[in-house]
Design a protein around this motif. Sequence first.
Motif, PDB file in Angstrom:
ATOM      1  N   GLN A  19      40.720  36.167  33.630  1.00  0.00           N
ATOM      2  CA  GLN A  19      40.584  34.907  34.367  1.00  0.00           C
ATOM      3  C   GLN A  19      39.843  33.910  33.501  1.00  0.00           C
ATOM      4  O   GLN A  19      38.667  34.121  33.160  1.00  0.00           O
ATOM      5  CB  GLN A  19      39.852  35.124  35.689  1.00  0.00           C
ATOM      6  CG  GLN A  19      39.830  33.897  36.575  1.00  0.00           C
ATOM      7  CD  GLN A  19      39.410  34.208  37.988  1.00  0.00           C
ATOM      8  OE1 GLN A  19      38.808  35.241  38.271  1.00  0.00           O
ATOM      9  NE2 GLN A  19      39.736  33.310  38.913  1.00  0.00           N
TER      10      GLN A  19
ATOM     11  N   LYS B 138      41.147  28.729  36.237  1.00  0.00           N
ATOM     12  CA  LYS B 138      42.499  29.274  36.403  1.00  0.00           C
ATOM     13  C   LYS B 138      42.467  30.518  37.290  1.00  0.00           C
ATOM     14  O   LYS B 138      41.418  31.129  37.487  1.00  0.00           O
ATOM     15  CB  LYS B 138      43.105  29.611  35.039  1.00  0.00           C
ATOM     16  CG  LYS B 138      43.338  28.405  34.159  1.00  0.00           C
ATOM     17  CD  LYS B 138      44.104  28.789  32.907  1.00  0.00           C
ATOM     18  CE  LYS B 138      44.427  27.571  32.052  1.00  0.00           C
ATOM     19  NZ  LYS B 138      45.204  27.926  30.829  1.00  0.00           N
ATOM     20  N   GLU B 139      43.633  30.888  37.794  1.00  0.00           N
ATOM     21  CA  GLU B 139      43.738  32.101  38.592  1.00  0.00           C
ATOM     22  C   GLU B 139      43.706  33.331  37.685  1.00  0.00           C
ATOM     23  O   GLU B 139      44.055  33.272  36.505  1.00  0.00           O
ATOM     24  CB  GLU B 139      45.038  32.077  39.393  1.00  0.00           C
ATOM     25  CG  GLU B 139      45.094  30.988  40.456  1.00  0.00           C
ATOM     26  CD  GLU B 139      46.309  31.109  41.341  1.00  0.00           C
ATOM     27  OE1 GLU B 139      46.403  30.338  42.318  1.00  0.00           O
ATOM     28  OE2 GLU B 139      47.163  31.978  41.070  1.00  0.00           O
TER      29      GLU B 139
END
Length: 114
Positions: free
Chosen positions: A38, A42-43
Amino acid sequence: VQLVESGGGLVQPGGSLRLSCAASGLTFASYAMSWYRQAPGKEREWVARINSAGGNTNYADSVKGRYTISRDNSKNTVYLQMNNLKPEDTAVYYCKAMWTSAYWGQGTQVTVSS
């Protein structure tokens, strides 16, 4: 159950790191293991997976040919060898154990910068 990642750090572009994830409290050899990462803002994304016996591996396209996942069931440990690192590989890296349940480690920071 405890998963403890180690091996992260600061590395220059083009460099290498080897992450480890030591598992305890579970029948390690029964679990498929994955690495995720990660980046800031961001995811979390999947990076690589290895089956319980270690004979089958899969990689995200972004790391294919540069990363290698492996495991040592005698040591209850999964590894991620990362070569030719790029700045975009900078992230917190997590390991995940998957079988009848799923467990996550706490993560280890990898920073790729000159």
